[in-house]
Design a protein around this motif. Structure first.
Motif, short mmCIF file in Angstrom:
data_model
loop_
_atom_site.label_atom_id
_atom_site.label_comp_id
_atom_site.label_asym_id
_atom_site.label_seq_id
_atom_site.Cartn_x
_atom_site.Cartn_y
_atom_site.Cartn_z
N ASP A 1 0.63 -1.44 0.20
CA ASP A 1 0.01 -0.07 0.04
C ASP A 1 0.92 1.21 0.21
O ASP A 1 1.95 1.27 0.65
N TRP A 2 0.32 2.44 -0.84
CA TRP A 2 1.15 3.65 -0.49
C TRP A 2 1.62 4.38 0.70
O TRP A 2 2.37 4.92 0.94
N SER A 3 0.89 3.74 1.57
CA SER A 3 1.07 4.28 3.02
C SER A 3 1.98 3.36 3.77
O SER A 3 2.36 3.92 4.95
N GLU A 4 2.50 2.29 3.13
CA GLU A 4 3.54 1.51 3.95
C GLU A 4 5.09 1.59 3.35
O GLU A 4 5.98 1.26 3.86
N VAL A 5 5.07 2.31 2.13
CA VAL A 5 6.37 2.05 1.59
C VAL A 5 7.58 3.33 1.76
O VAL A 5 8.28 3.23 1.59
N HIS A 6 6.97 4.50 2.58
CA HIS A 6 8.12 5.37 2.72
C HIS A 6 9.32 4.94 3.86
O HIS A 6 10.35 5.25 3.41
N ASP A 7 8.61 4.21 4.77
CA ASP A 7 9.83 3.86 5.92
C ASP A 7 10.74 2.89 5.00
O ASP A 7 12.10 2.78 5.26
N GLU A 8 10.28 1.87 4.29
CA GLU A 8 10.98 0.93 3.55
C GLU A 8 12.08 1.55 2.62
O GLU A 8 13.00 1.25 2.61
N ALA A 9 11.44 2.53 1.90
CA ALA A 9 12.25 3.48 0.87
C ALA A 9 13.46 4.11 1.83
O ALA A 9 14.47 4.13 1.20
#
Length: 217
Positions: free
Chosen positions: A91-99
């Motif tokens: 989900d687009w809400s999950e990817v910031h921290d991973e990136a």
């Protein structure tokens, strides 16, 4: 080659220059949750490497080399976010921290392969432009929904700073490219009301609306 810590500083300086027109030691310290003394020490180190132009108590700015380095970090971050959404189905809400973690370790070869698989995209899942390999960035013209008057609009970009907001917007279907009518604005109550064809009206607080960027249609 800059370390991951130095890359975070450069990316933060770039963000502040774009958002506020200039970066100050105090603002960098606030963004990175560090002391001003720690930031000052790093400013000297980045200056010695030619990545910033820095004069104590006078100001600082990215050098051409520093700006290109910062843009390459941004490129990696946004391509990774898009890959995680489009290929890994996150989900687009999950990817910031991973990136945030992956942007410092991914190789140029792997990044280029991801870029190719995605069809050389120009924007990430949140509507932010992806710099190309030369550091060129497409200008996104948009305005915060909180500043708009009654009328018809299209979602162009959404801030990725709040995963809770992104999750809520996704649940409501208010994602990139969605068109809607801003039908009522109650500034005193801090609420905007929007309508989409065939759907019930949706109320959005001004604080949330400040994070949604739109263009008139």
């Amino acid at each position: 080659m800059a370390t991951s810590t130095e890359e975070n500083y450069l990316k933060t300086i770039l963000h502040l220059e774009e958002e506020k027109g200039a970066a100050k030691v105090g603002d960098i310290a606030t963004e990175l949750q560090l002391t001003s003394g720690t930031v000052t020490t790093m400013m000297h180190a980045l200056s010695e490497q030619g990545l910033i132009d820095y004069a104590p108590r006078k100001g600082l700015k990215l050098s051409e080399e520093g700006r290109l380095s910062a843009l390459q970090v941004v490129r990696r971050h946004r391509l990774i976010e898009l890959f995680l959404v489009e290929v890994m189905n996150l989900d687009w809400s999950e990817v910031h921290d991973e990136a945030e973690d992956l942007e410092h370790v991914i190789s140029d070869r792997l990044l280029d392969r991801m870029d190719e698989m995605l069809g050389r995209p120009t924007h990430d899942p949140h509507g932010d432009p992806i710099p190309d390999r030369e550091g060129k960035v497409t200008v996104v013209v948009s305005t915060s929904l909180a500043k708009m008057e009654v009328g018809s609009y299209r979602v162009v970009r959404v801030s990725d700073e709040s995963s809770d907001l992104l999750e809520w917007l996704n649940q409501k279907g208010l994602t990139i490219g969605q068109e809607f009518e801003l039908s009522r604005e109650d500034r005193a109550a801090g609420i905007l009301e929007i309508r989409r064809a065939g759907e019930e009206s949706l109320q959005l607080g001004l604080e949330a609306a400040e994070q949604v960027f739109v263009e008139a249609i």
